[in-house]
Motif scaffolding. Structure first.
Motif, short mmCIF file in Angstrom:
data_model
loop_
_atom_site.label_atom_id
_atom_site.label_comp_id
_atom_site.label_asym_id
_atom_site.label_seq_id
_atom_site.Cartn_x
_atom_site.Cartn_y
_atom_site.Cartn_z
N GLU A 237 0.90 -1.29 0.06
CA GLU A 237 0.06 0.08 0.06
C GLU A 237 1.01 1.26 0.28
OE1 GLU A 237 -4.13 -1.37 2.01
OE2 GLU A 237 -2.41 -0.93 3.58
N ALA A 238 1.98 1.16 0.59
CA ALA A 238 2.71 2.19 0.67
C ALA A 238 3.94 2.66 -0.39
CB ALA A 238 3.83 2.29 2.04
N THR A 239 3.80 1.71 -1.62
CA THR A 239 4.76 1.69 -2.71
C THR A 239 4.02 1.47 -4.11
OG1 THR A 239 5.34 -0.80 -2.25
CG2 THR A 239 6.75 0.82 -1.36
N THR A 240 2.67 1.83 -3.98
CA THR A 240 1.89 1.70 -5.13
C THR A 240 2.48 2.56 -6.22
OG1 THR A 240 0.43 3.39 -4.34
CG2 THR A 240 -0.29 1.10 -3.75
N ALA A 241 3.27 3.73 -6.03
CA ALA A 241 3.93 4.53 -6.94
C ALA A 241 5.00 3.98 -7.70
CB ALA A 241 4.03 6.01 -6.25
N SER A 242 5.79 3.28 -6.62
CA SER A 242 7.02 2.64 -7.19
C SER A 242 6.99 1.06 -6.64
CB SER A 242 8.33 3.22 -6.84
OG SER A 242 8.17 4.66 -7.09
N PRO A 243 6.22 0.40 -7.38
CA PRO A 243 6.30 -1.02 -6.97
C PRO A 243 7.56 -1.70 -6.66
CG PRO A 243 4.68 -0.73 -8.72
CD PRO A 243 5.52 0.27 -8.69
N LEU A 244 7.43 -2.60 -5.86
CA LEU A 244 8.84 -3.65 -5.49
C LEU A 244 8.72 -4.75 -6.30
CD1 LEU A 244 9.07 -3.28 -1.79
CD2 LEU A 244 10.07 -1.56 -3.41
N SER A 245 9.68 -5.58 -6.48
CA SER A 245 9.76 -6.76 -6.92
C SER A 245 9.29 -7.68 -5.76
CB SER A 245 11.13 -7.06 -7.40
OG SER A 245 12.03 -7.44 -6.39
N ILE A 246 8.60 -8.88 -6.16
CA ILE A 246 8.06 -9.87 -5.17
C ILE A 246 9.36 -10.29 -4.24
CG2 ILE A 246 6.92 -11.82 -4.87
CD1 ILE A 246 5.21 -9.40 -5.94
N ALA A 247 10.50 -10.56 -4.84
CA ALA A 247 11.79 -10.96 -4.21
C ALA A 247 12.04 -9.78 -3.14
CB ALA A 247 12.79 -11.18 -4.98
N GLU A 248 12.13 -8.55 -3.54
CA GLU A 248 12.34 -7.44 -2.57
C GLU A 248 11.28 -7.39 -1.37
OE1 GLU A 248 13.19 -3.63 -4.18
OE2 GLU A 248 13.69 -2.81 -2.45
N LEU A 249 10.11 -7.53 -1.79
CA LEU A 249 8.95 -7.66 -0.80
C LEU A 249 9.26 -8.62 0.09
CD1 LEU A 249 6.26 -6.27 0.02
CD2 LEU A 249 5.24 -8.04 -1.59
N GLY A 250 9.48 -9.79 -0.27
CA GLY A 250 9.76 -10.89 0.60
C GLY A 250 10.96 -10.75 1.63
N GLN A 251 12.22 -9.96 0.98
CA GLN A 251 13.02 -9.80 1.94
C GLN A 251 12.86 -8.83 2.94
OE1 GLN A 251 16.05 -8.09 -0.87
NE2 GLN A 251 16.80 -10.23 -1.41
N ARG A 252 12.08 -7.95 2.73
CA ARG A 252 11.51 -6.83 3.77
C ARG A 252 10.71 -7.38 4.78
NH1 ARG A 252 10.23 -0.91 1.44
NH2 ARG A 252 12.07 -0.70 -0.19
N VAL A 253 10.14 -8.65 4.60
CA VAL A 253 9.12 -9.34 5.65
C VAL A 253 9.81 -10.57 5.96
CG1 VAL A 253 7.24 -8.19 4.63
CG2 VAL A 253 7.65 -10.40 4.02
N GLY A 254 11.03 -10.87 5.64
CA GLY A 254 11.53 -12.18 6.03
C GLY A 254 11.25 -13.39 5.55
N ARG A 255 10.45 -13.57 4.29
CA ARG A 255 10.03 -14.62 3.69
C ARG A 255 10.56 -14.68 2.23
NH1 ARG A 255 9.09 -15.33 8.08
NH2 ARG A 255 7.13 -16.00 9.37
N SER A 256 10.74 -15.84 1.67
CA SER A 256 11.08 -16.14 0.24
C SER A 256 9.73 -16.07 -0.63
CB SER A 256 11.63 -17.44 0.31
OG SER A 256 10.64 -18.38 0.49
N PRO A 257 10.04 -15.65 -1.76
CA PRO A 257 9.04 -15.48 -2.67
C PRO A 257 7.92 -16.64 -2.79
CG PRO A 257 10.90 -14.64 -3.85
CD PRO A 257 11.57 -15.43 -2.55
N ARG A 258 8.46 -17.80 -2.51
CA ARG A 258 7.59 -19.10 -2.32
C ARG A 258 6.57 -19.01 -1.13
NH1 ARG A 258 10.06 -24.87 -4.22
NH2 ARG A 258 10.37 -23.28 -6.10
N GLN A 259 7.26 -18.64 -0.23
CA GLN A 259 6.52 -18.74 1.30
C GLN A 259 5.49 -17.45 1.15
OE1 GLN A 259 10.16 -18.19 3.53
NE2 GLN A 259 10.08 -19.94 4.37
N LEU A 260 5.97 -16.35 0.50
CA LEU A 260 4.91 -15.36 0.43
C LEU A 260 3.73 -15.66 -0.48
CD1 LEU A 260 5.12 -12.49 1.92
CD2 LEU A 260 6.12 -11.51 -0.53
N ALA A 261 4.13 -16.23 -1.63
CA ALA A 261 3.05 -16.85 -2.44
C ALA A 261 2.12 -17.61 -1.97
CB ALA A 261 3.86 -17.33 -3.65
#
Length: 333
Positions: A237-261
């Protein structure tokens, strides 16, 4: 020049039909406080002398909000004669300044059959005092997992607000306006509540519409949402103007892309990238409705590099091109 009669009527408890005692906890949300009080102020201006309020702190001393602004208290929570309703407003570290004595005071207040309201994280305080038993409870979606961990026996959900008999609970922030308008409507009629909303330039929303439900529709389930997923949604919600990659998003919350998915699929029934797209399109729609900027500007403001891609995705989600939404909002002004 303003005359005395032009000024907003600020009533004393002797002059008002209803007095609200508002207990402010340290680091409370200033936005929540304002959204609570402004409908009352406007109601006084539009109609009869209905509402007065007193600001309380735990010790009678000034209390500092989460934005660092200090607010003078009219009295201490346990010193003032009780009014007609108690409202508890909190935010960060809600229970840090609450003692067993405060819990006992809350129970005595409930024992007098007085309405009690709790906004933002204040439902934690009421639940700990044992005064929410048998009531439906609204909790901010970010706090709901922790609330359910501590109070799994309570009927809590991520609604914007719930008025259930003598208990009013709300997610805080702007939802406080809707909660107070609904409460005013119950006691003094829809005409007054709608007039207040017009004065505040506020479009009323229903109690059951949580931010998540408004976000992605019927498939969005906030019950017992894990903290990593709640954090990921907040980052989206805070990055709608500059979307992150799913990998970077996962890094920020401590989860792999597969775990996040897996989390998104389990709780939201969609992939992370799809959820990101929904958030961005919903933000773009609000921009087009609430402002006079162009479709191209709305697309750029929500992270779309190509207007054609934005228009296709927008039409697929909302059933109309963004130019139609923009044109309709302009014709309504």
């Amino acid at each position: 020049m303003l005359t005395k009669t032009d000024l907003p009527p600020l009533l004393s408890p002797r002059e008002a039909a209803i007095t609200l005692d508002v207990w402010l906890l340290p680091k409370f949300s200033m936005l929540t406080l304002f959204c609570l009080l402004e409908p009352l102020r406007v109601a006084n201006r539009l109609g009869r002398p209905l509402f007065a309020w007193r600001l309380l702190s735990s010790d009678g001393e000034p209390v500092v909000a989460s934005n660092g602004v200090g607010i003078d208290a009219d009295a201490a929570f346990d010193d003032v004669p009780r009014g007609d309703m108690l409202v508890v407003v909190a935010s960060f570290e809600a229970e840090a300044a609450v003692s067993a004595r405060h819990h006992a005071l809350l129970r005595r207040t409930a024992g007098r059959n007085m309405p009690i309201a709790a906004l933002d994280t204040a439902p934690f305080i009421l639940a700990r005092a044992g005064v929410l038993e048998g009531y439906r409870v609204a909790v901010h979606w970010e706090s709901l997992p922790a609330f359910l961990e501590d109070f799994a026996h309570l009927n809590a959900g991520a609604a914007r607000y719930i008025i259930d008999g003598k208990r009013l609970t709300g997610a805080g922030g702007a939802a406080g306006i809707d909660m107070m308008l609904s409460w005013i409507e119950q006691g003094w009629g829809q005409a007054l509540a709608d007039a207040i909303a017009r004065q505040l330039l506020h479009q009323r929303q229903t109690s059951e519409e949580s931010p998540g439900q408004a976000l992605v529709g019927e498939g969005y389930t906030l019950e017992r949402m894990p903290t990593p997923l709640a954090k990921a949604l907040a980052i989206m919600e805070a990055t709608t103007a500059s979307p992150l990659s799913i990998a970077e998003l996962g890094q920020r919350v401590g989860r792999s892309p597969r775990q996040l998915a897996r989390l998104y699929d389990q709780y939201l029934h969609m992939a992370p990238r799809q959820c990101y797209l929904v958030l961005r399109l919903d933000r773009a729609r609000r921009i087009l409705i609430d402002s006079r900027i162009s479709v191209t500007q709305a697309a750029l403001a929500t992270g779309f590099e190509h207007v054609a891609h934005f228009s296709r995705a927008y039409r697929q989600r909302f059933g109309e091109p963004p130019s139609v939404t923009a044109g309709r909002s302009r014709s309504d002004t």
